[in-house]
Each structure stands twice: as structure tokens, then as C-alpha cells.
Design a protein around this motif. Structure first.
Motif, PDB file in Angstrom:
ATOM      1  N   PHE A  42       0.819  -1.207   0.000  1.00  0.00           N
ATOM      2  CA  PHE A  42       0.000   0.000   0.000  1.00  0.00           C
ATOM      3  C   PHE A  42       0.856   1.261   0.000  1.00  0.00           C
ATOM      4  CE2 PHE A  42      -2.285  -3.513   1.887  1.00  0.00           C
ATOM      5  CZ  PHE A  42      -3.427  -3.533   1.113  1.00  0.00           C
ATOM      6  N   GLY A  43       1.969   1.178  -0.723  1.00  0.00           N
ATOM      7  CA  GLY A  43       2.829   2.338  -0.918  1.00  0.00           C
ATOM      8  C   GLY A  43       3.794   2.615   0.203  1.00  0.00           C
ATOM      9  N   ARG A  44       3.883   1.719   1.182  1.00  0.00           N
ATOM     10  CA  ARG A  44       4.747   1.959   2.343  1.00  0.00           C
ATOM     11  C   ARG A  44       5.568   0.723   2.659  1.00  0.00           C
ATOM     12  NH1 ARG A  44       0.343   3.851   6.624  1.00  0.00           N
ATOM     13  NH2 ARG A  44       2.178   4.244   7.945  1.00  0.00           N
ATOM     14  N   THR A  47       6.987  -4.761   7.028  1.00  0.00           N
ATOM     15  CA  THR A  47       7.857  -5.795   7.582  1.00  0.00           C
ATOM     16  C   THR A  47       7.015  -6.862   8.270  1.00  0.00           C
ATOM     17  OG1 THR A  47       9.640  -4.214   7.965  1.00  0.00           O
ATOM     18  CG2 THR A  47       9.759  -6.301   9.154  1.00  0.00           C
ATOM     19  N   ILE A  48       7.285  -8.106   7.902  1.00  0.00           N
ATOM     20  CA  ILE A  48       6.699  -9.258   8.588  1.00  0.00           C
ATOM     21  C   ILE A  48       7.783  -9.872   9.458  1.00  0.00           C
ATOM     22  CG2 ILE A  48       5.674 -11.548   8.323  1.00  0.00           C
ATOM     23  CD1 ILE A  48       4.655 -10.715   5.596  1.00  0.00           C
ATOM     24  N   SER A  49       7.466 -10.092  10.712  1.00  0.00           N
ATOM     25  CA  SER A  49       8.406 -10.747  11.618  1.00  0.00           C
ATOM     26  C   SER A  49       7.600 -11.603  12.590  1.00  0.00           C
ATOM     27  CB  SER A  49       9.230  -9.716  12.393  1.00  0.00           C
ATOM     28  OG  SER A  49       8.454  -9.114  13.402  1.00  0.00           O
ATOM     29  N   PRO A  50       8.254 -12.486  13.345  1.00  0.00           N
ATOM     30  CA  PRO A  50       7.499 -13.289  14.323  1.00  0.00           C
ATOM     31  C   PRO A  50       6.779 -12.434  15.363  1.00  0.00           C
ATOM     32  CG  PRO A  50       9.692 -14.192  13.979  1.00  0.00           C
ATOM     33  CD  PRO A  50       9.661 -12.869  13.288  1.00  0.00           C
ATOM     34  N   ILE A  53       3.436  -7.426  12.401  1.00  0.00           N
ATOM     35  CA  ILE A  53       3.515  -6.814  11.078  1.00  0.00           C
ATOM     36  C   ILE A  53       3.381  -5.312  11.244  1.00  0.00           C
ATOM     37  CG2 ILE A  53       2.365  -6.605   8.839  1.00  0.00           C
ATOM     38  CD1 ILE A  53       1.401  -9.531   9.297  1.00  0.00           C
ATOM     39  N   ASN A  54       4.249  -4.573  10.590  1.00  0.00           N
ATOM     40  CA  ASN A  54       4.152  -3.123  10.703  1.00  0.00           C
ATOM     41  C   ASN A  54       4.434  -2.449   9.375  1.00  0.00           C
ATOM     42  OD1 ASN A  54       7.090  -2.360  10.544  1.00  0.00           O
ATOM     43  ND2 ASN A  54       7.161  -3.677  12.361  1.00  0.00           N
ATOM     44  N   LEU A  55       3.981  -1.213   9.287  1.00  0.00           N
ATOM     45  CA  LEU A  55       4.280  -0.354   8.150  1.00  0.00           C
ATOM     46  C   LEU A  55       5.147   0.782   8.654  1.00  0.00           C
ATOM     47  CD1 LEU A  55       1.001   0.143   6.062  1.00  0.00           C
ATOM     48  CD2 LEU A  55       2.930  -1.332   5.573  1.00  0.00           C
ATOM     49  N   GLU A  56       6.294   0.945   8.019  1.00  0.00           N
ATOM     50  CA  GLU A  56       7.222   2.023   8.402  1.00  0.00           C
ATOM     51  C   GLU A  56       7.487   2.020   9.910  1.00  0.00           C
ATOM     52  OE1 GLU A  56       6.543   5.350   4.960  1.00  0.00           O
ATOM     53  OE2 GLU A  56       5.081   5.336   6.582  1.00  0.00           O
ATOM     54  N   GLY A  57       7.604   0.820  10.471  1.00  0.00           N
ATOM     55  CA  GLY A  57       7.940   0.687  11.877  1.00  0.00           C
ATOM     56  C   GLY A  57       6.788   0.861  12.838  1.00  0.00           C
ATOM     57  N   GLN A  58       5.574   1.098  12.323  1.00  0.00           N
ATOM     58  CA  GLN A  58       4.420   1.299  13.189  1.00  0.00           C
ATOM     59  C   GLN A  58       3.459   0.126  13.074  1.00  0.00           C
ATOM     60  OE1 GLN A  58       2.732   5.023  11.958  1.00  0.00           O
ATOM     61  NE2 GLN A  58       4.293   6.241  12.975  1.00  0.00           N
ATOM     62  N   MET A  60       0.115  -1.725  12.764  1.00  0.00           N
ATOM     63  CA  MET A  60      -1.124  -1.327  12.125  1.00  0.00           C
ATOM     64  C   MET A  60      -2.312  -1.998  12.792  1.00  0.00           C
ATOM     65  SD  MET A  60      -0.040   0.817   9.986  1.00  0.00           S
ATOM     66  CE  MET A  60      -1.533   1.123   9.045  1.00  0.00           C
ATOM     67  N   SER A  61      -3.496  -1.737  12.271  1.00  0.00           N
ATOM     68  CA  SER A  61      -4.706  -2.326  12.834  1.00  0.00           C
ATOM     69  C   SER A  61      -4.654  -3.841  12.716  1.00  0.00           C
ATOM     70  CB  SER A  61      -5.945  -1.802  12.098  1.00  0.00           C
ATOM     71  OG  SER A  61      -6.011  -2.349  10.792  1.00  0.00           O
ATOM     72  N   SER A  62      -5.413  -4.516  13.566  1.00  0.00           N
ATOM     73  CA  SER A  62      -5.427  -5.967  13.549  1.00  0.00           C
ATOM     74  C   SER A  62      -5.965  -6.504  12.225  1.00  0.00           C
ATOM     75  CB  SER A  62      -6.248  -6.505  14.724  1.00  0.00           C
ATOM     76  OG  SER A  62      -7.527  -5.903  14.762  1.00  0.00           O
ATOM     77  N   VAL A  63      -6.909  -5.784  11.598  1.00  0.00           N
ATOM     78  CA  VAL A  63      -7.429  -6.220  10.303  1.00  0.00           C
ATOM     79  C   VAL A  63      -6.316  -6.193   9.256  1.00  0.00           C
ATOM     80  CG1 VAL A  63      -9.076  -5.718   8.458  1.00  0.00           C
ATOM     81  CG2 VAL A  63      -9.769  -5.491  10.846  1.00  0.00           C
ATOM     82  N   PHE A  64      -5.499  -5.134   9.282  1.00  0.00           N
ATOM     83  CA  PHE A  64      -4.375  -5.058   8.357  1.00  0.00           C
ATOM     84  C   PHE A  64      -3.402  -6.212   8.606  1.00  0.00           C
ATOM     85  CE2 PHE A  64      -0.108  -3.816   7.189  1.00  0.00           C
ATOM     86  CZ  PHE A  64      -0.279  -3.332   5.907  1.00  0.00           C
ATOM     87  N   GLU A  65      -3.131  -6.520   9.872  1.00  0.00           N
ATOM     88  CA  GLU A  65      -2.227  -7.627  10.186  1.00  0.00           C
ATOM     89  C   GLU A  65      -2.782  -8.948   9.663  1.00  0.00           C
ATOM     90  OE1 GLU A  65      -1.569  -7.379  14.443  1.00  0.00           O
ATOM     91  OE2 GLU A  65       0.427  -6.580  14.035  1.00  0.00           O
ATOM     92  N   ILE A  66      -4.084  -9.149   9.782  1.00  0.00           N
ATOM     93  CA  ILE A  66      -4.698 -10.361   9.233  1.00  0.00           C
ATOM     94  C   ILE A  66      -4.487 -10.405   7.724  1.00  0.00           C
ATOM     95  CG2 ILE A  66      -6.883 -11.544   8.797  1.00  0.00           C
ATOM     96  CD1 ILE A  66      -7.851 -10.518  11.514  1.00  0.00           C
ATOM     97  N   LEU A  67      -4.727  -9.283   7.048  1.00  0.00           N
ATOM     98  CA  LEU A  67      -4.594  -9.217   5.594  1.00  0.00           C
ATOM     99  C   LEU A  67      -3.180  -9.577   5.139  1.00  0.00           C
ATOM    100  CD1 LEU A  67      -5.560  -8.419   2.768  1.00  0.00           C
ATOM    101  CD2 LEU A  67      -5.112  -6.041   3.375  1.00  0.00           C
ATOM    102  N   ILE A  68      -2.177  -8.951   5.744  1.00  0.00           N
ATOM    103  CA  ILE A  68      -0.800  -9.206   5.318  1.00  0.00           C
ATOM    104  C   ILE A  68      -0.368 -10.621   5.696  1.00  0.00           C
ATOM    105  CG2 ILE A  68       1.597  -8.489   5.591  1.00  0.00           C
ATOM    106  CD1 ILE A  68      -0.071  -6.566   3.931  1.00  0.00           C
ATOM    107  N   SER A  69      -0.792 -11.112   6.850  1.00  0.00           N
ATOM    108  CA  SER A  69      -0.430 -12.480   7.232  1.00  0.00           C
ATOM    109  C   SER A  69      -1.079 -13.495   6.293  1.00  0.00           C
ATOM    110  CB  SER A  69      -0.809 -12.761   8.689  1.00  0.00           C
ATOM    111  OG  SER A  69      -2.203 -12.631   8.910  1.00  0.00           O
ATOM    112  N   LEU A  70      -2.302 -13.219   5.835  1.00  0.00           N
ATOM    113  CA  LEU A  70      -2.939 -14.102   4.851  1.00  0.00           C
ATOM    114  C   LEU A  70      -2.203 -14.061   3.521  1.00  0.00           C
ATOM    115  CD1 LEU A  70      -6.770 -13.518   5.423  1.00  0.00           C
ATOM    116  CD2 LEU A  70      -5.488 -15.638   5.804  1.00  0.00           C
ATOM    117  N   TYR A  71      -1.749 -12.877   3.136  1.00  0.00           N
ATOM    118  CA  TYR A  71      -0.967 -12.772   1.901  1.00  0.00           C
ATOM    119  C   TYR A  71       0.291 -13.632   1.996  1.00  0.00           C
ATOM    120  CZ  TYR A  71       1.754 -10.668  -1.896  1.00  0.00           C
ATOM    121  OH  TYR A  71       2.517 -10.475  -3.032  1.00  0.00           O
ATOM    122  N   ALA A  72       0.942 -13.611   3.148  1.00  0.00           N
ATOM    123  CA  ALA A  72       2.145 -14.426   3.340  1.00  0.00           C
ATOM    124  C   ALA A  72       1.809 -15.915   3.338  1.00  0.00           C
ATOM    125  CB  ALA A  72       2.841 -14.043   4.640  1.00  0.00           C
ATOM    126  N   LEU A  73       0.715 -16.293   3.983  1.00  0.00           N
ATOM    127  CA  LEU A  73       0.327 -17.711   4.029  1.00  0.00           C
ATOM    128  C   LEU A  73      -0.051 -18.245   2.654  1.00  0.00           C
ATOM    129  CD1 LEU A  73      -1.786 -17.823   7.319  1.00  0.00           C
ATOM    130  CD2 LEU A  73       0.380 -19.010   6.902  1.00  0.00           C
TER     131      LEU A  73
END
Length: 201
Positions: A42-44, A47-50, A53-58, A60-73
Motif C-alpha cells: 500500500f505504498g509503504r 515488515t513481517i516478523s514473528p 507486522i508493521n508499516l514504516e515501523g508502526q 497497524m490495525s489488527s485487520v491489516f495484520e490479518i490481511l498481510i499475514s494471509l498474503y504471506a500464508l
């Protein structure tokens, strides 16, 4: 409910790291540094880590974390196939989400069509755009890459004497290969929010 969302995201990350695919960096694609994976979302910088998940070190919302973790899975070796672009309702299993997609992805942009047109270069520069893509019709269109293997095509019509402004959002042809359909709905919403953030800077 927010706590439940956070638990879902944490469970997704636990599943990912319990049997971390050796080719995950190539399949996202991402830069790997130890057990951290970095790519643009999303333009930023994302980082995924154990630890989360964050954007620019911050964080994000839990929904965003679900979205990115699903993308990784769901990461796999297939490449993004752009065309033919597909309407959300054309993708399998999307019927329960069409109404929300129309409201939260397309409808929120309708009042801002002229501002989006004026800032279209900024939007494409920020969100990324595939090269050598013939944009479809409309008064103007934007093709952006909110996630490395998922592209969205927005088609805009400005208001005139006969019709109100309108926005249509299409997905790259095989977007459903990289996320389940509820995740794709969230991609649309987060991308539209990112566009609004850019025009309001």
C-alpha cells in the motif's frame, strides 16, 4: 472483537513461522533479513516478523495484520497476471462481500474523482504501477500495485449533466490466487484509503 482479530493475526503468523517456507522471500516477493521479510505494501515499507507486522515501523490495525499475514500464508510461485482485469463480483466466492466492496472500495472515492485526477501521478508513484499496461476506458484510469502480486485498476468517470461521478475497481486476472476473497475485499478498501490519504496530503 478487536482482541479476537489480533488473535487471528497472531495465529496466522504462528502458522507461518512454525513451518517457514524456504522460498517465501521469492514468493512474496520480499527482501529477507534473518526471519524478517520486507516489501512494499500500500505504498509503504512493510515488515513481517514473528513479533508482528508493521508499516514504516508502526504497528497497524489488527485487520491489516490479518490481511498481510494471509498474503504471506498464500504466497506461491505464480506471477501476477494483469489482464484481463476482473470485477470483484467475477471472482469466485465474492457474492457475500460485493455490497461492502462497492461501498468501502468504490463508493468512498466517488466524491473525490476530480482531486484524484489532479493527483494521479502522485498516486501511481506512491502505490506503484506495472509498466506498459494499457489502461482501460473511462475518463481516466489508474493501475496500481498495493501488494507485490496483486494489481488494481480503478476506472473513473467524472460527473456531467446526465450522470453522477462513478468509480469501478477491477483486479488483476489471478489476484484470487494470492488471497482469499475476503482478503481481496480488504485490499480494495485499504488501497482506496491509501488513495484518499495521498490526495489529502
Amino acid at each position: 472483537m478487536k482482541d479476537n482479530y489480533r488473535k487471528i493475526a497472531a495465529n496466522n503468523l504462528a502458522r507461518l513461522y512454525a513451518d517457514l517456507p524456504q522460498d517465501l522471500a521469492a514468493n512474496l516477493p520480499a527482501q529477507r533479513q534473518g526471519n524478517r521479510f520486507q516489501f512494499k505494501a500500500f505504498g509503504r515499507p512493510c515488515t513481517i516478523s514473528p513479533d508482528g507486522i508493521n508499516l514504516e515501523g508502526q504497528q497497524m490495525s489488527s485487520v491489516f495484520e490479518i490481511l498481510i499475514s494471509l498474503y504471506a500464508l498464500n504466497a506461491n510461485p505464480e506471477i501476477c497476471i494483469l489482464v484481463p482485469f476482473k470485477a470483484f463480483k467475477e471472482l469466485p466466492g465474492t457474492a457475500p462481500y460485493v455490497g461492502a466492496f462497492t461501498t468501502h472500495t468504490e463508493g468512498i472515492l466517488v466524491p473525490h474523482v476530480e482531486a484524484i485526477k489532479a493527483r494521479r501521478k502522485n498516486i501511481v508513484d506512491t502505490l506503484g504501477s506495472p509498466e506498459a499496461v494499457q489502461e482501460p476506458g473511462g475518463d481516466f484510469a489508474l493501475v496500481v500495485h498495493p501488494l507485490p502480486k496483486i494489481a488494481l485498476c480503478y476506472i473513473f468517470y467524472g460527473a456531467d449533466e446526465d450522470f453522477p461521478a462513478s468509480v469501478t475497481c477491477l483486479f488483476s486476472a489471478n489476484a484470487h490466487r494470492f488471497l482469499p476473497v475476503d482478503g481481496l475485499a480488504d485490499v480494495g478498501e485499504y488501497t482506496s484509503r491509501a488513495i484518499l490519504g495521498i490526495i489529502n496530503q
